[in-house]
Design a protein around this motif. Sequence first.
Motif: not given
Length: 231
Positions: A163, A187, A189-190
Motif C-alpha cells: 500500500r 486498486k 482509493t482516495r
Amino acid sequence: MYNTLAFVKSISNFFDELTWWQTELIFLLRIAIGGLLGLAIGIERTRRQKEAGMGTHFTVGLASALFTCIGYAFDEFGDAARIAAQVVTGIGFLGAGIIFFRRESLHGLTTAAIIWCTAAIGMCCGTGMYILATVCALLVIIVQLILHTKPFKKHGQRLLLVRFYNSDELQKTLQMFFGITQFHRYKITRVDSRLVVEAVIRPNQNYHAEKINNFIENNEEMISIERLEDL
C-alpha cells in the motif's frame, strides 16, 4: 444352598463389573492418546500462529477418538461405521470454516487439512491403532517443520500486499526492489484527498523483515507491506 448360590452370583457380578471397568479404562486410554497426539500437532500450529492451535487440535483428536469409542459401544446395532462417517463429515464443515479467500490469496487451507488429518488420527486411537496414529502424527509434525526450513522457504513463492501513495516513480522503485515485472492486482482509493494504491505482487526473491522495514523508512510514500499467502 441358597447362601452358596448368592455368594457365587455376587462373585460373578463382581467380575462382570470389573470387565466393564476394564473396557471403560481402555476407551479412556484411547481417548487420552487421541487428545495428546492432537495437542502435539496443535503445538506446531500454534508456533506458526495459525487460526487453529493447541486447543482446537486437542479437542478434535479427543472428540474423534470419543465418537469412535461410542461407535464401538453401539456396534451391535451396526452404528460404528455410521458414526465414523459422521465424524468425517463434521470435520469437513469445521475445516471449511477455517479456509477463507482474501486479496487473491487462500488462507487456512493447510490448517484445515491438518485438522482433517488430526480427526483421522483420533479415530485411529479410538480403534486401538496406537502405532499407526502416533506415526501419522509424527509425520505431520516433521513434514511441517521441514517445509518451513530455509531451503524450502527460500524457493517458495510469496504474495505481498503493498500500500502506497500513488506515484509512478515509487512503482518503478518497488518493481526494482522486489524484482517484479507487474502488479497482479491493482486498486486505487482516495484517502484524505490523496490517492492510495493497493497492489498484490509476487517477489522474485525473498527479503528479511529488517530489509523491508528499511525500504519503507527510505520511501515516505510507502504505507505498508503485508504478506498474504498461507504457509
